[in-house]
Design an enzyme around this catalytic site. Structure first.
Site, PDB file in Angstrom:
ATOM      1  N   ASP A 124       0.823   3.584   2.426  1.00  0.00           N
ATOM      2  CA  ASP A 124       0.656   4.198   3.744  1.00  0.00           C
ATOM      3  C   ASP A 124      -0.464   5.242   3.631  1.00  0.00           C
ATOM      4  O   ASP A 124      -1.523   4.905   3.125  1.00  0.00           O
ATOM      5  CB  ASP A 124       1.986   4.781   4.236  1.00  0.00           C
ATOM      6  CG  ASP A 124       1.981   5.004   5.745  1.00  0.00           C
ATOM      7  OD1 ASP A 124       1.390   4.173   6.450  1.00  0.00           O
ATOM      8  OD2 ASP A 124       2.553   6.001   6.217  1.00  0.00           O
TER       9      ASP A 124
ATOM     10  N   ASP B 219       0.861  -1.188   0.000  1.00  0.00           N
ATOM     11  CA  ASP B 219       0.000   0.000   0.000  1.00  0.00           C
ATOM     12  C   ASP B 219       0.895   1.234   0.000  1.00  0.00           C
ATOM     13  O   ASP B 219       2.109   1.121   0.082  1.00  0.00           O
ATOM     14  CB  ASP B 219      -0.868   0.003   1.259  1.00  0.00           C
ATOM     15  CG  ASP B 219      -0.002  -0.130   2.507  1.00  0.00           C
ATOM     16  OD1 ASP B 219       0.152  -1.264   3.001  1.00  0.00           O
ATOM     17  OD2 ASP B 219       0.562   0.882   2.957  1.00  0.00           O
TER      18      ASP B 219
END
Lengths: 291, 311
Positions: A216, A214
């Site tokens: 973050d 991802d």
């Protein structure tokens, strides 16, 4: 309990939830290990894969029972040492702090920034003082093997990067995420720093295979990290991680020539005769050859 | 123990030493709560204030007995949950890290940076692993409620209100301050106009001057119009250039020109020269070369007290 290997390379793999063992692993045995630092996260799974001995440990225990803060890193690494492991590949889900590191990419970090606060990070103390270098916290040889193996699988690979290790368990705030980018960090995770420090103290080569899951929360266009997304990307990448580990072995020399094997050589500064008998006994596996 | 409320909103207030309860609180009761994480900082004080149920807790205990490190945060919050609280307003004394946030000002933060080291910060563990997002650590609705409450606060206290304006059009302001999308200029100014400003008090408007972006004659004209009907003063803050930022600082002449263009329209205008410019250490400059435009924008956003007013 000592290694049951034949003296050849034994590779330890510390994995997240999806990586308790590997397809094709033969002579599989579960081994329970006790250490002076308590119990490891779970039983170790040993086996032979294409001629190489592997030892697996699920970092958070099977069923994902331990918070990053609760993982008994000292017991985990001490247990690996006890089983004769000389090289550890640590597989880890991370958030990306860089646009160019996309979810699904593999990062082999070469540096750390420590933002953990609540974890014992050394085997020493209680009468034995030792200071070791963490200037280059990863084994360059093992990292090189991982990079080449990852490239060979066709994965998108980043051959270096700075891993910021945070305490968790909550993910970072947006202000923190932006701050870490300014510091030059490339990926963010919650577990690998203690493993690297302790492996170095235990003179075990250590490298991280970080899987970006991802962005973050700094990247407003990508949305904020949620645990579902992390797990989904991980599930998709378990097989990739296994392929990389399997291949990495081909790029490693059978005998170690890196500095990791003697990392502690000049590190113990306590006057030898002042070292308490208890510490001498408990840490024999780590410091015996220097006493 | 469960909530004794009537199902309507229960508001928790965690306060410092001076805020154990509030004037006018009725049906006051003290409630001792036990939690799986031990004892909260003190007994909770419950009561009704103008029809709303409130629960107060002194963070450091009465008599200020707990160090920040010692406060049993988990018990405090668990206790609030046990009492049925759905919204917590945490009142806190802070130091200002910005020139433009003066002692006495009120700040409703929207972000955190964690530098604590010795505090259990989760209810989880011991067999249950959970990871949650803290990307936006505050409740936007509750923060908005606090902002509206400031309208009333203006009547009852002597705080000084400073508003980060930085632009005279919604287009530019939204670029500089994402909050503008939620509270556009017209709404913000309407709200300022409706504030019951005490005698001899003005609203301060902070305005970071960015070269070629927000200091034209047109800007002066629009700004003057925006401030119509508001007792105000304007602080012009010349932008601090730094590596990685696409914004530049206007020349002294350009700033003086903008100041003059506002003064001739009858406004009180101060120029606030950021200090430490020569050592690259003025507001928002302590960062490395790798900064991006996106972050430098957020810096403009964070460098001043952002109070977005309006419904």
């Amino acid at each position: 309990m000592v290694s049951e290997g034949n003296g050849a390379m034994i590779v330890g793999v510390i994995g997240g939830s999806g990586l308790y063992r590997m397809k094709g692993l033969e002579k599989v045995r579960e081994v329970r290990v006790e250490t002076p630092f308590g119990r490891p996260s779970d039983v170790y799974v040993r086996g032979i894969l294409e001629g190489t001995e592997f030892v697996f440990l699920p970092r958070h225990g099977r069923g994902h029972r331990w918070l990053p803060t609760e993982v008994n890193f000292r017991a985990n690494i001490f247990g690996m040492k006890k089983l004769g492991v000389e090289r550890i590949i640590s597989v880890s889900a991370v958030g990306s702090l860089r646009e160019e590191i996309a979810p699904g990419d593999v990062v082999i970090p070469d540096q750390f920034i420590d933002r953990t606060t609540q974890r014992p990070s050394t085997f020493f103390g209680q009468g034995v003082v030792a200071h070791i270098s963490m200037a280059d916290p990863f084994c360059a040889v093992l990292c090189g093997g991982l990079v080449r193996a990852a490239q060979a699988t066709g994965a998108e690979v980043h051959a270096k990067g700075t891993y910021l290790c945070m305490e968790g368990p909550q993910f970072s705030t947006r202000a923190e995420s932006l701050l870490y980018r300014r510091w030059g960090a490339d990926v963010i995770g919650m577990t690998n720093l203690q493993e690297a420090k302790l492996a170095r103290e235990a003179e075990i080569c250590f490298a991280t295979m970080a899987l970006a899951t991802d962005y973050d929360c700094w990247n407003r266009t990508a949305g904020d990290v949620e645990i579902e997304q992390v797990l989904a990307v991980l599930r998709e990448n378990v097989e990739l991680a296994q392929r990389i580990i399997r291949r990495a072995v081909d790029y490693l020399p059978a005998k170690r020539s890196c500095g990791c094997a003697s990392a502690l050589k000049d590190g113990i500064i306590t006057e030898r005769k002042k070292i308490p008998a208890k510490a001498r006994k408990e840490l024999k596996l780590l410091i015996g050859k220097y006493l």
